[in-house]
Design a protein around this motif. Structure first.
Motif, mmCIF file in Angstrom:
data_model
loop_
_atom_site.group_PDB
_atom_site.id
_atom_site.type_symbol
_atom_site.label_atom_id
_atom_site.label_comp_id
_atom_site.label_asym_id
_atom_site.label_seq_id
_atom_site.Cartn_x
_atom_site.Cartn_y
_atom_site.Cartn_z
ATOM 1 N N THR A 100 0.874 -1.284 0.210
ATOM 2 C CA THR A 100 0.130 0.062 0.060
ATOM 3 C C THR A 100 0.874 1.326 0.059
ATOM 4 O O THR A 100 2.036 1.118 0.576
ATOM 5 C CB THR A 100 -1.111 0.054 0.982
ATOM 6 N N LYS A 119 -3.369 0.189 -3.778
ATOM 7 C CA LYS A 119 -3.124 -1.058 -3.234
ATOM 8 C C LYS A 119 -2.854 -2.205 -4.219
ATOM 9 O O LYS A 119 -3.647 -2.451 -5.063
ATOM 10 C CB LYS A 119 -4.507 -1.461 -2.355
ATOM 11 N N ASP A 156 -12.457 3.025 -6.226
ATOM 12 C CA ASP A 156 -13.849 3.385 -5.518
ATOM 13 C C ASP A 156 -14.644 4.333 -6.362
ATOM 14 O O ASP A 156 -13.819 5.089 -7.290
ATOM 15 C CB ASP A 156 -13.218 4.246 -4.415
ATOM 16 N N SER A 186 -16.883 -3.957 -1.842
ATOM 17 C CA SER A 186 -16.529 -4.353 -0.716
ATOM 18 C C SER A 186 -15.006 -4.775 -0.590
ATOM 19 O O SER A 186 -14.534 -5.654 -1.541
ATOM 20 C CB SER A 186 -17.475 -5.434 -0.126
ATOM 21 N N GLU A 187 -14.338 -4.280 0.291
ATOM 22 C CA GLU A 187 -12.824 -4.540 0.552
ATOM 23 C C GLU A 187 -12.770 -5.278 1.912
ATOM 24 O O GLU A 187 -12.972 -4.277 2.974
ATOM 25 C CB GLU A 187 -12.072 -3.456 0.348
ATOM 26 N N ASP A 189 -10.442 -6.213 4.115
ATOM 27 C CA ASP A 189 -9.523 -5.710 5.032
ATOM 28 C C ASP A 189 -9.406 -4.462 5.127
ATOM 29 O O ASP A 189 -8.186 -3.829 5.420
ATOM 30 C CB ASP A 189 -8.159 -6.445 4.785
ATOM 31 N N LYS A 190 -10.345 -3.528 4.733
ATOM 32 C CA LYS A 190 -10.203 -2.052 4.581
ATOM 33 C C LYS A 190 -9.791 -1.240 6.007
ATOM 34 O O LYS A 190 -9.169 -0.531 5.974
ATOM 35 C CB LYS A 190 -11.508 -1.365 4.129
ATOM 36 N N GLU A 193 -6.131 -0.852 7.147
ATOM 37 C CA GLU A 193 -5.355 0.240 6.320
ATOM 38 C C GLU A 193 -5.280 1.527 7.177
ATOM 39 O O GLU A 193 -4.258 2.107 6.658
ATOM 40 C CB GLU A 193 -5.799 0.406 4.942
ATOM 41 N N GLU A 196 -7.109 7.077 5.527
ATOM 42 C CA GLU A 196 -7.126 7.278 4.012
ATOM 43 C C GLU A 196 -7.401 8.732 3.844
ATOM 44 O O GLU A 196 -8.086 9.240 4.310
ATOM 45 C CB GLU A 196 -7.981 6.412 3.330
ATOM 46 N N ARG A 200 -9.557 4.686 -3.213
ATOM 47 C CA ARG A 200 -8.879 3.299 -3.061
ATOM 48 C C ARG A 200 -8.658 3.020 -4.692
ATOM 49 O O ARG A 200 -9.670 3.297 -5.410
ATOM 50 C CB ARG A 200 -9.690 2.186 -2.349
ATOM 51 N N PRO A 358 -17.946 -1.354 8.080
ATOM 52 C CA PRO A 358 -17.421 -2.744 7.187
ATOM 53 C C PRO A 358 -17.373 -3.760 8.135
ATOM 54 O O PRO A 358 -16.740 -4.817 7.681
ATOM 55 C CB PRO A 358 -16.176 -2.243 6.827
#
Length: 858
Positions: A100, A119, A156, A186-187, A189-190, A193, A196, A200, A358
Motif C-alpha cells: 500500500t 493497493k 472506488d 466491498s473490501e 480488510d479495509k 489500512e 485514508e 482506493r 465494514p
C-alpha cells in the motif's frame, strides 16, 4: 403506638416498613414521573453506550481474520522481506503479500489528477473474507492485463466521479497506464489500512513495478498475511509471534494477530465510549437533582402522614426506612426502563450502521454492561435521596405541621450526611476506576463535582444579592426579586438543573468552534500549500528547480525523510516503556524521521546543545521535549530505532519545542547527518504560498509536477484540511447529539422543579389576585424572575464551559483559544428560552386557579 414499638425492636421492623411502603405506593406514581425519566435516561445512556461499544469491539475481534487479512500479519515499511524472512513467513502457512502507498492517478491527457490510496495485491488475496466488485466478476479477471497489455484496476466510485471517467477508461499511474475495469463494492480488510486521504485504487502486484512508484526509500507499506492451520489457538498464535521476533530481532517488522486486527479503531471506540459514558454519568448527576426535588416534594405532601406515624410512636428510623424503600422501588422502575433501552440499543445500532461500518456488530445482551448501568442508577438515586429523606428522621410532628408556613430546612443527622457522601464518592470512584483513560475521567469527574458545588454557591449568591438588592419602584420587578430569595424559592433547583447541562454544551461548542477556527483560519495561513512525497535523491535537484520556476514567489523547504520504528528507550523495549497517555502514541507503529545539520527553523531548543554542522561522532538525536518527558527520556540516554531492517542507536543530545499546529515539516526525532550516511531514502518538499493564491495557480503547479515527475506524490493541503474538517464536523455533530442527553435531563429536572414549586405559587397567585393584581402583571413578574435566573445560570455556564474548553484546547491539544461570541449568545438565549418558557407554562396553569377553593383551605 404499641404496635410500632415491638416491630421496630426486631428484624420485623424492616418487614413493617416494607408493608407500609407498598401500601402507600398503591396511590400511584404521581410526582415521580420526572424522577423515573431522569434515572431511566442516565441508565439507558450508560448501559446503551457501553453495550454498543462492546458489540463493536466484539465484532472486530470476531472478524479479526477478515479485517487483518490473515491470522498473523507482518508489516514492513520502505522494504520488502528478504529471502530468509519470506521463507520463514511462508513456512507458517499460505501467505498473501499486499503493498500500500499513496500515488497520483491522472487522466491520460494530464488535464486532471487525484491522490489515491494505491493497493497492490497478489493472486492469494484475500486469504479471508470476500472482495466483491459491482456487477460481479472475479478479482483475477478484473486485474488481468487486456489484449493491449494494459493491466486492469479496480477503483472506488468516488475516484471515477473525481476524475470524470467511467469503467473502461484508462488513466496514468506513475510511469504506466492502467484501465479501470470495475468499481469496488466491498473490501474485507479495509479497516486495517488506517486513515485514508484518497479513494482506493487496487491493482495486481505484477503491475506495480512498471509504475516506477517503488524506489529505494519510497514510502511503501508491505504486509505479509498468513493463514495458520485451522484450529490454531490464540496462545499458539502469540507463541508464533514471539518466535518470529526472537528469530529476526532486527527485521523491524510490526507483527499483528487476528486478536488485535484494528488496534487504532478499538482505541478510538474505547475513548469515544468513555466520553459518552461520562456524558451519561453527567446526565445521571443532573437527573439526581430531579431525584432530590421529587423526594423533597413527595415528603412535603406526606407531612401529615409522617406526623401521624410519629404521634403513634413510630421512630425516625421507621419513617426513614418506609420512604427510602418507596424511593428505591420507584428508582428501580426507572432503572429497569433504562436497562431495557440499553439492552435494545446494540440491536438498533447494528441495524442502523449495517451499511456504514465494514464490520458486523456482535449484537447481544451484555449483562456486565447492563450491570454497570444498574449500579450507576442505584448509587445516583441513593446519593440524592438520602439527604431529603434523612431530614425527616428527627423532625417532631409539631415542626412538620409548622413546616406548612415555615419552609426553613435543617440538615439531617451526620450518618445521613456520611451516607450521602459515601454514595457520591462511590459513584465517582467507579467512573474513574473503570475508565479507559483514568486521567481524563478524573479531570471530568472533578470538574463535574466542582461545577456542582459552584452551582450551589452561585444559587446562594443570587439569593443573597436579591435579598440585599435596593428597593425598586417597579412592582413586578420587586415581586420577581422577592421570589428569588424567599424561603422555598426555586433558585437552587433552577440553577442546578440547567447549570451542568449548559456548561457541558458550552464547553463542547467552544472546543468545536476553536478547532474549526484553527483548521480554517490559522492553519490556512501557516500551513504549506503542497506536500511533495517520495522525491528520489537523483531527482531532488531537478524537482526543486521546477518548483522555483513554477512557484518563484513561494517558500520552498526540503528535508530527507525516512520511516522508522522506535524500538528501545534508554535500553527498555518500547512495549515495556511506562509512557504517559499523551506520549504513548510515539511507541506505536512507524514514525517519520529525518537528519539535519542545523536546528530546524520552526523549533526551539529546550535542553541540551545542537551538534556542529561537521559533526562526525556517535549518532545523536533531538527529540520533541513534551514527548521526551512523557517517555521519561533524559539528555544523554540512548534510543534505538529500526530503519530499513537495521537497528540504529543514538544518544539524546537535546530536546526542542515543535510547532505541530503549523502543519509545516516537523519530526519527533531529528538525527545528526552522519547517522544515515549511505542509507537509501527519499525527500520531502513543501511549497508555501500566500493563502490568497488562486486555485488556478495551484492546479497549474500540480499539473506541471505530475507531468514532469509522475512518481512523486502530491498532497494539496487545502484538500487534506477539507477532509479533516469534514471528519471534525461529523465527530462534533455526534458528540453534541450525544451530549444533548445531559440537556434533556436538565430540561426534565427544570420542568420538575417548576412543577414542584407550583403548590406555593398557587397560594401566592391567589392572594395577590385577591389583593388586586392582574394576571398580566403576575405573568410579567414571574417572567422577570425566570429571566434573571436563566441569565445568571447562562453566565455561569459560559464562564465554566469556557474555562473547560480553554483547558482542553490549550492544555491537551496545544492550540490557541478564543471565546466565540455566537456561542456565548446561544448559551444565554437557550437558558432564557428554557427557564422563561417552562416557567410561564406552569405559571399560566397556576394563574388559572379559582381563588375560592384555595382560600377555603388556607
Amino acid at each position: 403506638m404499641s404496635a410500632f414499638v415491638p416491630a421496630q425492636a426486631t428484624a420485623g421492623g424492616l418487614r413493617l416498613a416494607l408493608r407500609f411502603a407498598l401500601r402507600e405506593l398503591r396511590g400511584g406514581l404521581k410526582g415521580f414521573y420526572i424522577f423515573i425519566a431522569c434515572i431511566a435516561l442516565g441508565v439507558a445512556a450508560i448501559s446503551g453506550v457501553t453495550s454498543v461499544s462492546r458489540a463493536m469491539t466484539d465484532g472486530i475481534e470476531g472478524e479479526g481474520q477478515t479485517i487483518l487479512g490473515g491470522d498473523i500479519a507482518f508489516r514492513l515499511i520502505h522494504r520488502e522481506a528478504d529471502a530468509s524472512e519470506r521463507a520463514y513467513i511462508e513456512s507458517l502457512g499460505p501467505t498473501s503479500r499486499v503493498a500500500t502507498l499513496r500515488a497520483m492517478a491522472r487522466k491520460p491527457d494530464g488535464s486532471d489528477q487525484a491522490l489515491v490510496e494505491l493497493k497492490a495485491v497478489d493472486g492469494s488475496y484475500p486469504l479471508y473474507g470476500t472482495f466483491s466488485v459491482e456487477g460481479g466478476g472475479t478479482l483475477d479477471d478484473k486485474l488481468a492485463a487486456g489484449p493491449d497489455g494494459v493491466p486492469g484496476a479496480l477503483a472506488d466510485a468516488s475516484l471515477l466521479a473525481r476524475l470524470g471517467i467511467t469503467v473502461g477508461d484508462s488513466m496514468s499511474l506513475g510511469r504506466s497506464m492502467v484501465r479501470v475495469t470495475g468499481i469496488i463494492a466491498s473490501e474485507p480488510d479495509k479497516l486495517s489500512e488506517g486513515l485514508e486521504f484518497g479513494p482506493r485504487l487496487l491493482l495486481s502486484d505484477s503491475a506495480l513495478p512498471a509504475t516506477g512508484l517503488v524506489q529505494p526509500g519510497s514510502l511503501v507499506n508491505w504486509s505479509y498475511r498468513v493463514r495458520l492451520a485451522p484450529g490454531t489457538s490464540d496462545e499458539a498464535t502469540r507463541a508464533q509471534m514471539s518466535e518470529a521476533r526472537a528469530k529476526f530481532p532486527d527485521a523491524g517488522w510490526r507483527i499483528q494477530s487476528r486478536a488485535n486486527s484494528a488496534p487504532g479503531l478499538q482505541r478510538n471506540i474505547e475513548r469515544f465510549s468513555q466520553f459518552l459514558s461520562l456524558v451519561g454519568l453527567t446526565a445521571l448527576v443532573v437527573g439526581g437533582v430531579g431525584v432530590a426535588n421529587a423526594v423533597r416534594a413527595f415528603l412535603e405532601t406526606k407531612r401529615e402522614v409522617i406526623a401521624s406515624f410519629k404521634c403513634l410512636g413510630a421512630t425516625g428510623n421507621l419513617v426513614f426506612s418506609i420512604y427510602l424503600i418507596q424511593v428505591m422501588l420507584i428508582a428501580a422502575i426507572g432503572i429497569g426502563i433504562g436497562l431495557v433501552i440499553g439492552a435494545i440499543l446494540p440491536f438498533v445500532a447494528g441495524a442502523a450502521l449495517a451499511g456504514v461500518l465494514p464490520i458486523q456488530l456482535a449484537m447481544s445482551v451484555y449483562p456486565v454492561e447492563l450491570g454497570l448501568g444498574l449500579l450507576y442508577g442505584f448509587l445516583t438515586a441513593l446519593a440524592f435521596a438520602l439527604w431529603p429523606l434523612g431530614r425527616a428522621h428527627d423532625i417532631p410532628p409539631t415542626a412538620l405541621f409548622r413546616d406548612q408556613v415555615d419552609a426553613r430546612r435543617s440538615q439531617p443527622r451526620r450518618r445521613y450526611l456520611l451516607a450521602t457522601a459515601g454514595a457520591a464518592l462511590s459513584l465517582a470512584a467507579i467512573a474513574i476506576l473503570l475508565a479507559h483513560d483514568k486521567r481524563i475521567a478524573l479531570v471530568y469527574v472533578g470538574a463535574s463535582a466542582a461545577s456542582f458545588l459552584l452551582l450551589i454557591a452561585v444559587a446562594r449568591g443570587i439569593m443573597m444579592l436579591a435579598r440585599r438588592a435596593p428597593m425598586v419602584r417597579s412592582t413586578a420587578l420587586r415581586l420577581a426579586i422577592a421570589n428569588i430569595h424567599r424561603p422555598g424559592a426555586l433558585t437552587p433547583s433552577v440553577v442546578l438543573s440547567l447549570g451542568l447541562g449548559l456548561t457541558l454544551l458550552v464547553a463542547l461548542a467552544l472546543i468545536d468552534g476553536n478547532l474549526r477556527r484553527e483548521l480554517n483560519a490559522t492553519l490556512a495561513e501557516k500551513a504549506p500549500s503542497f506536500f511533495f512525497i517520495d522525491i528520489q535523491s537523483g531527482e531532488r535537484d531537478a524537482f526543486e528547480a521546477l518548483l522555483r520556476q513554477e512557484a518563484a514567489d513561494g517558500k520552498i523547504q526540503s528535508v530527507p525523510m525516512l520511516r522508522g520504528r522506535l524500538t528501545k528507550v534508554n535500553g527498555v523495549p518500547s512495549d515495556q516503556v511506562a509512557a504517559t497517555p499523551d506520549a504513548a502514541w510515539v511507541l506505536r507503529g512507524d514514525r517519520g524521521i529525518t537528519y539535519e545539520a542545523t536546528l530546524p527553523a520552526n523549533s526551539k531548543l529546550v535542553e541540551g546543545q545542537w551538534w556542529s554542522a561537521d559533526y562526525s561522532g556517535e549518532p545523536l538525536v533531538s527529540f520533541d521535549a513534551e514527548l521526551a518527558a512523557g517517555l521519561g527520556l533524559k539528555i544523554g540516554q540512548p534510543i534505538s530505532v529500526n530503519v530499513l531492517g537495521r537497528e540504529i542507536t543514538a544518544r539524546l543530545a537535546n530536546t526542542r519545542t515543535v510547532e505541530w499546529q503549523s502543519l509545516a515539516i516537523n519530526f519527533v526525532m531529528v538525527f545528526s547527518p552522519n547517522t544515515f550516511a549511505g542509507a537509501p531514502h527519499a525527500h520531502l518538499m513543501t511549497v508555501t504560498w500566500d493563502p490568497d493564491v488562486s486555485t488556478e495557480r495551484e492546479l497549474s503547479l500540480l499539473k506541471s509536477v505530475s507531468s514532469a515527475f509522475p512518481t512523486v506524490t502530491t498532497i494539496r493541503v487545502k484538500d487534506a484540511l477539507s477532509q479533516v474538517n469534514s471528519i471534525v464536523e461529523q465527530l462534533a455533530l455526534a458528540i453534541r447529539s450525544a451530549s444533548s442527553i445531559t440537556l434533556i435531563a436538565s430540561v426534565l429536572v427544570l420542568a420538575g422543579a417548576l412543577a414542584a414549586g407550583n403548590r406555593s405559587r398557587i397560594y401566592d397567585a391567589v392572594i395577590l389576585k385577591t389583593l388586586g393584581a392582574t394576571r398580566a402583571r403576575l405573568i410579567f413578574a414571574y417572567a422577570l424572575e425566570y429571566a434573571i435566573l436563566g441569565l445568571a445560570t447562562a453566565l455561569f455556564a459560559l464562564a465554566a464551559g469556557a474555562a473547560a474548553a480553554w483547558y482542553v484546547i490549550t492544555g491537551i491539544m496545544g492550540g490557541s483559544f478564543t471565546l466565540l461570541p455566537a456561542t456565548a449568545a446561544g448559551a444565554v438565549f437557550g437558558a432564557l428560552v428554557l427557564t422563561v418558557g417552562f416557567g410561564l407554562i406552569g405559571t399560566w396553569r397556576v394563574l388559572g386557579k379559582k381563588p375560592a377553593p384555595v382560600l377555603r383551605n388556607l
